[in-house]
Design a protein around this motif. Structure first.
Motif, PDB file in Angstrom:
ATOM      1  N   ALA A  11       0.837  -1.198   0.000  1.00 17.99           N
ATOM      2  CA  ALA A  11       0.000   0.000   0.000  1.00 17.99           C
ATOM      3  C   ALA A  11       0.872   1.248   0.000  1.00 17.99           C
ATOM      4  O   ALA A  11       0.486   2.289  -0.504  1.00 17.99           O
ATOM      5  N   ALA A  12       2.067   1.121   0.590  1.00 15.67           N
ATOM      6  CA  ALA A  12       3.024   2.228   0.634  1.00 15.67           C
ATOM      7  C   ALA A  12       4.394   1.653   0.923  1.00 15.67           C
ATOM      8  O   ALA A  12       4.522   0.556   1.476  1.00 15.67           O
ATOM      9  N   ARG A  13       5.419   2.367   0.515  1.00 13.50           N
ATOM     10  CA  ARG A  13       6.774   1.938   0.877  1.00 13.50           C
ATOM     11  C   ARG A  13       7.713   3.131   0.846  1.00 13.50           C
ATOM     12  O   ARG A  13       7.429   4.146   0.197  1.00 13.50           O
ATOM     13  N   VAL A  14       8.801   3.000   1.584  1.00  9.85           N
ATOM     14  CA  VAL A  14       9.841   4.020   1.564  1.00  9.85           C
ATOM     15  C   VAL A  14      11.184   3.321   1.386  1.00  9.85           C
ATOM     16  O   VAL A  14      11.347   2.159   1.775  1.00  9.85           O
ATOM     17  N   GLN A  15      12.109   4.024   0.786  1.00  8.77           N
ATOM     18  CA  GLN A  15      13.409   3.434   0.480  1.00  8.77           C
ATOM     19  C   GLN A  15      14.518   4.400   0.886  1.00  8.77           C
ATOM     20  O   GLN A  15      14.529   5.560   0.469  1.00  8.77           O
ATOM     21  N   ASP A  32      17.025   7.431   9.791  1.00 10.39           N
ATOM     22  CA  ASP A  32      18.355   7.094   9.292  1.00 10.39           C
ATOM     23  C   ASP A  32      18.255   5.883   8.341  1.00 10.39           C
ATOM     24  O   ASP A  32      18.105   4.755   8.783  1.00 10.39           O
ATOM     25  N   THR A  33      18.246   6.148   7.033  1.00  9.58           N
ATOM     26  CA  THR A  33      18.165   5.116   5.989  1.00  9.58           C
ATOM     27  C   THR A  33      17.123   4.023   6.277  1.00  9.58           C
ATOM     28  O   THR A  33      17.437   2.850   6.360  1.00  9.58           O
ATOM     29  N   VAL A  34      15.876   4.482   6.411  1.00  9.97           N
ATOM     30  CA  VAL A  34      14.771   3.551   6.668  1.00  9.97           C
ATOM     31  C   VAL A  34      14.194   3.034   5.353  1.00  9.97           C
ATOM     32  O   VAL A  34      13.875   3.812   4.458  1.00  9.97           O
ATOM     33  N   THR A  35      14.086   1.709   5.248  1.00  6.43           N
ATOM     34  CA  THR A  35      13.424   1.064   4.115  1.00  6.43           C
ATOM     35  C   THR A  35      12.356   0.129   4.664  1.00  6.43           C
ATOM     36  O   THR A  35      12.665  -0.754   5.466  1.00  6.43           O
ATOM     37  N   VAL A  36      11.107   0.358   4.271  1.00  5.10           N
ATOM     38  CA  VAL A  36      10.024  -0.508   4.771  1.00  5.10           C
ATOM     39  C   VAL A  36       8.817  -0.395   3.847  1.00  5.10           C
ATOM     40  O   VAL A  36       8.615   0.637   3.199  1.00  5.10           O
ATOM     41  N   ILE A  60       6.176  11.513   6.356  1.00  4.82           N
ATOM     42  CA  ILE A  60       6.815  11.403   5.043  1.00  4.82           C
ATOM     43  C   ILE A  60       6.079  10.374   4.178  1.00  4.82           C
ATOM     44  O   ILE A  60       5.834  10.613   2.993  1.00  4.82           O
ATOM     45  N   MET A  61       5.691   9.240   4.789  1.00  5.95           N
ATOM     46  CA  MET A  61       4.936   8.227   4.032  1.00  5.95           C
ATOM     47  C   MET A  61       3.647   8.792   3.466  1.00  5.95           C
ATOM     48  O   MET A  61       3.210   8.403   2.390  1.00  5.95           O
ATOM     49  N   ALA A  62       3.026   9.714   4.233  1.00  6.54           N
ATOM     50  CA  ALA A  62       1.736  10.261   3.836  1.00  6.54           C
ATOM     51  C   ALA A  62       1.873  11.516   2.984  1.00  6.54           C
ATOM     52  O   ALA A  62       0.873  12.116   2.600  1.00  6.54           O
ATOM     53  N   GLY A  63       3.101  11.939   2.717  1.00 11.16           N
ATOM     54  CA  GLY A  63       3.304  13.126   1.897  1.00 11.16           C
ATOM     55  C   GLY A  63       3.000  14.414   2.633  1.00 11.16           C
ATOM     56  O   GLY A  63       2.746  15.454   2.017  1.00 11.16           O
ATOM     57  N   LEU A  64       3.031  14.370   3.980  1.00  7.39           N
ATOM     58  CA  LEU A  64       2.829  15.588   4.773  1.00  7.39           C
ATOM     59  C   LEU A  64       4.143  16.312   5.018  1.00  7.39           C
ATOM     60  O   LEU A  64       4.161  17.468   5.434  1.00  7.39           O
ATOM     61  N   ASP A  65       5.250  15.596   4.808  1.00 10.95           N
ATOM     62  CA  ASP A  65       6.571  16.191   5.003  1.00 10.95           C
ATOM     63  C   ASP A  65       7.500  15.554   3.965  1.00 10.95           C
ATOM     64  O   ASP A  65       7.221  14.457   3.473  1.00 10.95           O
ATOM     65  N   ALA A  66       8.576  16.234   3.626  1.00  7.88           N
ATOM     66  CA  ALA A  66       9.512  15.719   2.621  1.00  7.88           C
ATOM     67  C   ALA A  66      10.760  15.168   3.317  1.00  7.88           C
ATOM     68  O   ALA A  66      11.194  15.721   4.328  1.00  7.88           O
ATOM     69  N   PRO A  67      11.335  14.079   2.790  1.00  7.36           N
ATOM     70  CA  PRO A  67      12.570  13.555   3.388  1.00  7.36           C
ATOM     71  C   PRO A  67      13.772  14.408   3.011  1.00  7.36           C
ATOM     72  O   PRO A  67      13.715  15.177   2.051  1.00  7.36           O
ATOM     73  N   THR A  77       2.624   4.925  -6.958  1.00  9.55           N
ATOM     74  CA  THR A  77       2.882   6.338  -7.260  1.00  9.55           C
ATOM     75  C   THR A  77       4.015   6.857  -6.384  1.00  9.55           C
ATOM     76  O   THR A  77       3.904   6.848  -5.155  1.00  9.55           O
ATOM     77  N   GLU A  78       5.094   7.285  -7.020  1.00  8.30           N
ATOM     78  CA  GLU A  78       6.160   7.881  -6.215  1.00  8.30           C
ATOM     79  C   GLU A  78       5.723   9.271  -5.792  1.00  8.30           C
ATOM     80  O   GLU A  78       5.313  10.088  -6.621  1.00  8.30           O
ATOM     81  N   ILE A  79       5.782   9.533  -4.473  1.00 15.56           N
ATOM     82  CA  ILE A  79       5.298  10.833  -3.976  1.00 15.56           C
ATOM     83  C   ILE A  79       6.436  11.819  -3.755  1.00 15.56           C
ATOM     84  O   ILE A  79       6.206  13.014  -3.704  1.00 15.56           O
ATOM     85  N   THR A  80       7.667  11.318  -3.620  1.00 12.12           N
ATOM     86  CA  THR A  80       8.785  12.246  -3.486  1.00 12.12           C
ATOM     87  C   THR A  80       8.925  12.975  -4.818  1.00 12.12           C
ATOM     88  O   THR A  80       8.963  12.353  -5.881  1.00 12.12           O
ATOM     89  N   GLY A  81       8.945  14.276  -4.764  1.00 10.96           N
ATOM     90  CA  GLY A  81       9.061  15.062  -5.986  1.00 10.96           C
ATOM     91  C   GLY A  81       7.743  15.606  -6.494  1.00 10.96           C
ATOM     92  O   GLY A  81       7.729  16.446  -7.381  1.00 10.96           O
ATOM     93  N   LEU A  82       6.607  15.151  -5.918  1.00 10.08           N
ATOM     94  CA  LEU A  82       5.327  15.731  -6.332  1.00 10.08           C
ATOM     95  C   LEU A  82       5.201  17.155  -5.771  1.00 10.08           C
ATOM     96  O   LEU A  82       5.773  17.470  -4.726  1.00 10.08           O
ATOM     97  N   SER A  83       4.436  17.984  -6.465  1.00  5.82           N
ATOM     98  CA  SER A  83       4.200  19.345  -5.972  1.00  5.82           C
ATOM     99  C   SER A  83       3.221  19.296  -4.792  1.00  5.82           C
ATOM    100  O   SER A  83       2.545  18.288  -4.582  1.00  5.82           O
TER     101      SER A  83
END
Ligand SMILES: Nc1ncnc2c1ncn2[C@@H]1O[C@H](COP(=O)(O)OP(=O)(O)O)[C@@H](O)[C@H]1O
Ligand SMILES: [Mg+2]
Length: 253
Positions: A11-15, A32-36, A60-67, A77-83
């Motif tokens: 449903a979601a992931r971070v790398q 610190d370098t979380v992947t899940v 960050i997972m929810a797009g409320l803050d940027a890494p 859908t990659e959310i990092t980089g979205l406006s």
């Protein structure tokens, strides 16, 4: 449509997510370098002591803050980089939120709050969605409270309204940040049982942040965070197992 093997069933992931607040001597590395990955249809608890980075990870997972660095996806859908606008629309359509402080709109009654995701999206629920919302209201015990405003409701009732609002659109993923933090133990158990049922009976994907072992024991899976890192990832745990794990981590630290 491109389908990659890495995102199936998630449903979601971070790398390689890293987040630092501030800079230099006073800088804090919250992650610190979380992947899940958060698996679809599962109720996942993200567990860790205060300050371990749980809320930062959720935001960050929810797009409320940027890494600071790393990448994040909701579904494929990659959310990092979205406006900001793209993120707002994506959250509105695909994500539900339950917060410790309920975050209901004080000027709207319970029904108005539950329907808010549709109003914000400028659409009316379909017949199917209406039927599901009616079922939700019934199962959350809110039928007699729909015309009450938040200040006329108990904390437990307010949180059940927030849960109805989060589930109303059947989002890809519901994020809950310490959803029982402001509730007495009886209301807490009710809220946790309702979240577990939404996942078990309706396949709702849920990621819940908590520092409470009793709350984590309602989840299908417990991801342990310590000092901004994932320190363990376990299938369903009892509250005793979660407590023992936290205690061992403290002793080791
Ligand atoms: N906006 C912020 N500015 C500075 N430091 C922050 C901010 N948000 C969180 N932190 C720091 O990052 C770390 C992790 O915080 P947080 O994610 O809120 O932890 P948790 O939710 O597990 O209690 C803590 O040291 C916290 O003080
Ligand atoms: Mg927090």
């Amino acid at each position: 449509m491109e389908i990659t093997t890495t995102d199936l069933g998630l449903a979601a992931r971070v790398q390689n997510l890293t987040k630092t607040f501030g800079a230099g001597e006073s800088g804090v590395r919250a992650l610190d370098t979380v992947t899940v990955g958060i698996r679809r249809g599962e109720f996942t608890a993200i567990m860790g002591p205060s300050g371990s980075g749980k809320s930062t990870l959720m935001h960050i997972m929810a797009g409320l803050d940027a890494p600071t660095s790393g990448r994040a996806w909701i579904g494929d859908t990659e959310i990092t980089g979205l406006s900001d606008l793209e993120l707002t629309i994506l959250r509105r359509r695909r994500v539900g939120f339950v917060f410790q402080a309920f975050n209901l709109v004080p000027t709207l009654d319970a029904l108005g709050n539950i329907m808010l995701p549709f109003d914000l999206d400028g659409r009316r629920p379909s017949a199917l969605e209406k039927a599901r919302i009616d079922g939700l209201i019934e199962s959350l015990g809110l039928s007699a409270r729909l015309r009450h405003r938040p200040h006329q409701l108990s904390g437990g009732q307010q949180q059940r309204v927030a849960i109805a609002r989060a589930l109303a659109t059947a989002p890809d993923l519901v994020f809950a940040d310490e959803p029982t933090g402001n509730l007495d133990s009886r209301s807490s158990r009710e809220v946790l049982a309702l979240l577990a049922a939404a996942s078990r009976e309706h396949g709702q994907s849920i990621a819940m942040v908590t520092h409470d072992p009793v709350a984590a024991a309602y989840a299908d899976r417990v991801v342990f965070l310590g000092d901004g890192r994932i320190v363990a990832d376990k299938p369903k745990q009892t509250a005793e197992q979660v407590s023992a794990h936290m205690l061992a981590a403290e002793v080791a630290a």
